[in-house]
Motif scaffolding. Structure first.
Motif, PDB file in Angstrom:
ATOM      1  N   THR A 365      25.687 -13.165 -24.085  1.00  0.00           N
ATOM      2  CA  THR A 365      24.355 -13.405 -24.747  1.00  0.00           C
ATOM      3  C   THR A 365      23.860 -14.468 -24.022  1.00  0.00           C
ATOM      4  OG1 THR A 365      25.498 -12.800 -26.855  1.00  0.00           O
ATOM      5  CG2 THR A 365      23.485 -13.897 -26.892  1.00  0.00           C
ATOM      6  N   ARG A 367      23.772 -15.331 -20.938  1.00  0.00           N
ATOM      7  CA  ARG A 367      23.201 -14.887 -19.828  1.00  0.00           C
ATOM      8  C   ARG A 367      22.158 -13.805 -19.719  1.00  0.00           C
ATOM      9  NH1 ARG A 367      22.667 -15.395 -14.544  1.00  0.00           N
ATOM     10  NH2 ARG A 367      23.565 -13.962 -13.036  1.00  0.00           N
ATOM     11  N   GLN A 368      22.268 -13.027 -20.679  1.00  0.00           N
ATOM     12  CA  GLN A 368      20.928 -11.962 -21.027  1.00  0.00           C
ATOM     13  C   GLN A 368      19.699 -12.695 -21.279  1.00  0.00           C
ATOM     14  OE1 GLN A 368      22.722  -8.754 -23.385  1.00  0.00           O
ATOM     15  NE2 GLN A 368      24.256  -8.415 -21.887  1.00  0.00           N
ATOM     16  N   ASN A 369      19.914 -13.896 -22.147  1.00  0.00           N
ATOM     17  CA  ASN A 369      18.787 -14.733 -22.468  1.00  0.00           C
ATOM     18  C   ASN A 369      18.226 -15.694 -21.791  1.00  0.00           C
ATOM     19  OD1 ASN A 369      18.243 -13.366 -25.611  1.00  0.00           O
ATOM     20  ND2 ASN A 369      20.163 -13.546 -25.427  1.00  0.00           N
ATOM     21  N   VAL A 397      16.335 -12.870 -17.238  1.00  0.00           N
ATOM     22  CA  VAL A 397      16.239 -12.361 -18.892  1.00  0.00           C
ATOM     23  C   VAL A 397      16.241 -10.858 -18.811  1.00  0.00           C
ATOM     24  CG1 VAL A 397      14.596 -12.231 -20.586  1.00  0.00           C
ATOM     25  CG2 VAL A 397      14.491 -14.217 -19.095  1.00  0.00           C
ATOM     26  N   ASN A 398      16.877 -10.272 -19.883  1.00  0.00           N
ATOM     27  CA  ASN A 398      16.902  -8.824 -20.161  1.00  0.00           C
ATOM     28  C   ASN A 398      15.481  -8.274 -20.173  1.00  0.00           C
ATOM     29  OD1 ASN A 398      17.288  -6.096 -21.215  1.00  0.00           O
ATOM     30  ND2 ASN A 398      19.152  -6.893 -22.254  1.00  0.00           N
ATOM     31  N   GLY A 399      15.277  -7.414 -19.275  1.00  0.00           N
ATOM     32  CA  GLY A 399      14.048  -6.447 -19.012  1.00  0.00           C
ATOM     33  C   GLY A 399      13.355  -5.931 -20.272  1.00  0.00           C
ATOM     34  N   SER A 400      14.189  -5.617 -21.290  1.00  0.00           N
ATOM     35  CA  SER A 400      13.586  -4.772 -22.206  1.00  0.00           C
ATOM     36  C   SER A 400      12.893  -5.982 -23.356  1.00  0.00           C
ATOM     37  CB  SER A 400      14.720  -4.264 -23.201  1.00  0.00           C
ATOM     38  OG  SER A 400      15.776  -5.207 -23.456  1.00  0.00           O
ATOM     39  N   MET A 401      13.330  -7.293 -22.991  1.00  0.00           N
ATOM     40  CA  MET A 401      12.363  -8.262 -23.807  1.00  0.00           C
ATOM     41  C   MET A 401      10.909  -8.302 -23.905  1.00  0.00           C
ATOM     42  SD  MET A 401      15.113  -9.665 -25.597  1.00  0.00           S
ATOM     43  CE  MET A 401      14.511 -11.352 -25.938  1.00  0.00           C
TER      44      MET A 401
END
Length: 431
Positions: A365, A367-369, A397-401
């Motif tokens: 969590t 890492r992805q944020n 950052v996750n690309g879907s954000m």
């Protein structure tokens, strides 16, 4: 080097003595209501007290302790070049490690309510060594000028450099003093003195249990004879030699000459002896705020709540002690010119870590944020760092954000308004 700097000359004795030291509690360390004499030393013979003191002492001693320096960008970094870094993290004096030093002081703090260490400095005022001082030989007083000073009675058991004998006076700046809960903020209460009745009862229960199994066959009783016994002492000695002691319990007795055995005692369960001992264990754990499962009482513990109790131990038991240590070290060991730039910090993150799966989910969590890099995670797991050229310090950052303005109905309405404005502009351009 004179290991003690005297605050007063022999002709300039202090005129005000407030007796703030351990002598204040001498009246408390008398016999308890159970009749047992309770002291810091005798209290350790109770297994629950020893376990609590050992758990807290080893917990504080085992935590990583680092000296930090504030950086210009508002962050912090380890001040490995500062003289205190080596003293606090590795070796406070040539005779002991940092673990042993902190374990010793923490045990003093838990038993006497105060921990003292002598501070040795060089000519520049830098701390070069820290030596523990026995709290039972320390008294804190206030001089006529209002300054706090320490009176210490030396002995042959002190460190080899301590050549002074008798009573010496120490300046406040030459003593690292960590007080526990106290009445005036200067000297802490002795937990053993305050809880002497509870500890004394535990000692009495333990002594009763030991004597119960040492003094006779179970159950105890009397021997009845139909007539007068000529030599009762010989009969008693013969009986005791065969049946007295736990090693001879449950032996089969053969009675002659009309003798009858009449039991008169009650079992420990009937006397609620075991329940009393169990309650005293919880009572002592309550004194030191230790979860019962940590000292072997698993009656109300399960796999589902032990982890939560362990986290509460860190939050509600360790954290106050850690804060006392950090603030006392910062107040006394750093120079006034360094206090705004340097500080010390215990790292309790290792005790707060959950199981492997929970940690990995948390790291994923983070890492992805984008608020932890791969190297941040590897440092917490005690792994080697990934070089910068391989992206070890990248924050992703996750690309879907997406931004809130670009999401859902709000984005659709915004898009329709934009399309309408573009259509109006096209009509205007055609005209």
């Amino acid at each position: 080097m004179n290991i003690f700097k005297r605050l007063f000359h022999s002709r300039d004795k202090p005129r005000i003595r407030n007796s703030l030291g351990s002598g204040l509690f001498s009246s408390f360390l008398s016999s308890s209501s159970s009749g047992k004499s309770v002291s810091q030393t005798s209290a350790l013979s109770v297994t629950a007290v020893y376990s609590c003191v050992r758990i807290l002492s080893e917990a504080i001693a085992g935590l990583p302790l680092h000296t930090y320096k504030y950086t210009s960008n508002g962050g912090k970094e380890k001040a490995v070049d500062h003289p205190l870094y080596l003293l606090l993290h590795d070796e406070p004096n040539p005779e002991m490690t940092s673990f042993v030093f902190r374990e010793t002081l923490m045990s003093h703090l838990l038993l006497w309510g105060n921990a003292y260490a002598q501070i040795l400095r060089n000519g520049k005022g830098d701390v070069i060594a820290l030596y523990p001082l026995s709290p039972n030989r320390m008294t804190v007083d206030r001089a006529s000028n209002g300054r706090i000073y320490y009176t210490y009675s030396t002995s042959d058991d002190d460190n080899p450099k301590l050549k002074s004998k008798g009573q010496v006076y120490l300046k406040a700046e030459d003593v690292l003093h960590i007080p526990g809960l106290g009445f005036d903020g200067l000297v802490g209460y002795s937990p053993i003195a305050m809880a002497r009745n509870a500890i004394g009862m535990a000692m009495a229960c333990e002594e009763y249990g030991a004597k119960f199994f040492a003094n006779g066959a179970s159950p105890s009783g009397v021997l009845e004879h139909p007539s007068t016994i000529k030599n009762p002492d010989k009969l008693r000695e013969s009986w005791n030699s065969l049946f007295k002691g736990s090693s001879n319990s449950h032996q089969i007795a053969v009675l002659e000459e009309g003798l009858k055995y009449q039991p008169i005692s009650i079992s420990p369960n009937e006397a609620q002896f075991l329940e009393t001992r169990k309650f005293q264990i919880n009572e002592i754990a309550r004194i030191f705020r230790i979860p019962p499962h940590m000292i072997g009482d698993l009656e109300k513990s399960s796999f589902s709540n032990i982890e939560q109790q362990s986290l509460e131990f860190v939050k509600y038991t360790l954290d106050p002690w850690v804060t006392r240590w950090e603030q006392s070290i910062h107040r006394r060991l750093f120079k006034d010119s360094e206090k705004a730039e340097y500080f010390v910090k215990f790292n309790v993150d290792g005790l707060l870590r959950g199981d492997y799966a929970s940690r990995m989910n948390g790291y994923a969590t983070a890492r992805q944020n984008g608020w932890m890099s791969a190297n941040d995670i590897r440092e917490l797991e005690n792994l080697n760092q990934i070089p910068d050229e391989l992206g070890g310090n990248l924050y992703l950052v996750n690309g879907s954000m997406t931004k809130l303005a670009d999401a859902g109905a709000f984005a659709q309405n915004t898009s329709q308004e934009t399309n309408q404005e573009e259509g109006n502009n096209d009509e205007e351009n055609k005209e």
